[in-house]
Write a protein that holds these residues in place. Structure first.
Motif, PDB file in Angstrom:
ATOM      1  N   ASN A   1      -0.735   7.622  -5.146  1.00 46.48           N
ATOM      2  CA  ASN A   1      -2.276   8.027  -4.862  1.00 46.48           C
ATOM      3  C   ASN A   1      -3.045   8.998  -5.772  1.00 46.48           C
ATOM      4  O   ASN A   1      -3.598   8.264  -6.168  1.00 46.48           O
ATOM      5  CB  ASN A   1      -2.631   8.443  -3.226  1.00 46.48           C
ATOM      6  CG  ASN A   1      -3.008   7.283  -2.258  1.00 46.48           C
ATOM      7  OD1 ASN A   1      -2.869   5.820  -2.229  1.00 46.48           O
ATOM      8  ND2 ASN A   1      -2.845   7.537  -1.022  1.00 46.48           N
TER       9      ASN A   1
ATOM     10  N   ARG B   1       3.497   0.931  -6.220  1.00 46.58           N
ATOM     11  CA  ARG B   1       2.842   1.380  -5.448  1.00 46.58           C
ATOM     12  C   ARG B   1       3.822   1.069  -3.951  1.00 46.58           C
ATOM     13  O   ARG B   1       4.080   0.593  -3.378  1.00 46.58           O
ATOM     14  CB  ARG B   1       1.699   2.242  -4.364  1.00 46.58           C
ATOM     15  CG  ARG B   1       1.498   3.014  -3.563  1.00 46.58           C
ATOM     16  CD  ARG B   1       0.103   3.146  -3.209  1.00 46.58           C
ATOM     17  NE  ARG B   1      -0.219   1.656  -2.970  1.00 46.58           N
ATOM     18  CZ  ARG B   1      -1.771   1.630  -2.337  1.00 46.58           C
ATOM     19  NH1 ARG B   1      -2.383   2.742  -2.949  1.00 46.58           N
ATOM     20  NH2 ARG B   1      -2.294  -0.179  -2.870  1.00 46.58           N
TER      21      ARG B   1
ATOM     22  N   LEU C   1       6.434   0.292  -1.484  1.00 47.92           N
ATOM     23  CA  LEU C   1       6.600   0.306   0.475  1.00 47.92           C
ATOM     24  C   LEU C   1       7.143  -1.114   0.903  1.00 47.92           C
ATOM     25  O   LEU C   1       8.287  -0.394   1.571  1.00 47.92           O
ATOM     26  CB  LEU C   1       5.039   0.384   0.203  1.00 47.92           C
ATOM     27  CG  LEU C   1       4.103   1.941  -0.101  1.00 47.92           C
ATOM     28  CD1 LEU C   1       2.670   1.901   0.145  1.00 47.92           C
ATOM     29  CD2 LEU C   1       4.396   3.101   0.261  1.00 47.92           C
TER      30      LEU C   1
ATOM     31  N   SER D   1       3.387   6.559  -0.554  1.00 45.03           N
ATOM     32  CA  SER D   1       1.507   6.618  -0.763  1.00 45.03           C
ATOM     33  C   SER D   1       0.880   7.834  -0.926  1.00 45.03           C
ATOM     34  O   SER D   1       0.147   7.729  -1.918  1.00 45.03           O
ATOM     35  CB  SER D   1       1.532   6.441   0.760  1.00 45.03           C
ATOM     36  OG  SER D   1       1.908   5.455   1.531  1.00 45.03           O
TER      37      SER D   1
END
Length: 218
Positions: free
Chosen positions: A190, A111, A115, A186
């Motif tokens: 998640n 992740r 990002l 995100s």
């Protein structure tokens, strides 16, 4: 030929049936039960039963469904198929999740890596916007100085300002899209992390249950 329920026994005893002889039982619009070797046409599409020589039901025919009932059945079937597809895809995603990542930490690293890549694109867009705005301000000051000295402003200068303004508008859209993509990443990861935790918990529970079962058998 019709017979009421009261005379059914007499009919079965008195009539001589061939091997293929049939009797039918149906209910009329007034709720009266009838027996006979033929069903009136208006009741063929309604609920009725077929009996053999001994009066045993050999076939049951449901009433013909209304267009509304058929439409509802079709809708429910489509919903069932959609639910099956969703369940199948969810199972496939779960398997890919377990096959791709070993620990929760792996998901966090993946992740953050994505990002960071998006953040670099956002920083690039911000840098281009800032550079274009600086150029626009510099040219506008130059134009003001030219006008102050009563000279003609070169036509290409206005064109260059328009080009830089277009660049600002373009990079602003690019930056907005990257920020939206960043939020999506995100949320997506998640969800992955939450699902991964649940799957690992299920695996652990199954292993513990299997261990207890083996212990009981020993």
């Amino acid at each position: 030929m019709r017979f009421t329920l009261i005379t059914l026994s007499a009919v079965l005893l008195s009539c001589s049936f061939s091997v293929q002889a049939k009797m039918y039982k149906w209910v009329d619009d007034n709720g009266q039960i009838h027996f006979g070797d033929r069903i009136p046409p208006q009741y063929l599409v309604k609920e009725h039963e077929e009996l053999n020589q001994q009066g045993v039901v050999t076939r049951y025919r449901e009433a013909a469904k209304t267009p509304q009932q058929l439409a509802e059945e079709k809708r429910l079937e489509e919903e069932r198929k959609k639910a099956e597809i969703i369940a199948k895809r969810k199972k496939q995603r779960d398997q890919v999740l377990l096959d791709t990542y070993t620990t929760e930490r792996d998901l966090i690293v993946a992740r953050d890596s994505r990002l960071d890549a998006v953040d670099s694109q956002i920083r690039l867009a911000v840098s281009i916007i800032k550079d274009s705005n600086n150029k626009i301000e510099a040219m506008e000051r130059q134009i003001a100085q030219i006008k102050a000295s009563n000279r003609d402003v070169p036509a290409d200068m206005y064109k260059r300002i328009d080009i830089e303004k277009q660049q600002v508008a373009l990079q602003s859209r690019v930056m907005k899209d990257h920020k939206k993509h960043r939020d999506e990443i995100s949320v997506q990861f998640n969800d992955y992390i939450e699902r991964f935790q649940a799957l690992k918990a299920e695996q652990k529970a199954r292993r513990e249950a299997l261990a207890r079962k083996r212990g009981e058998m020993e």
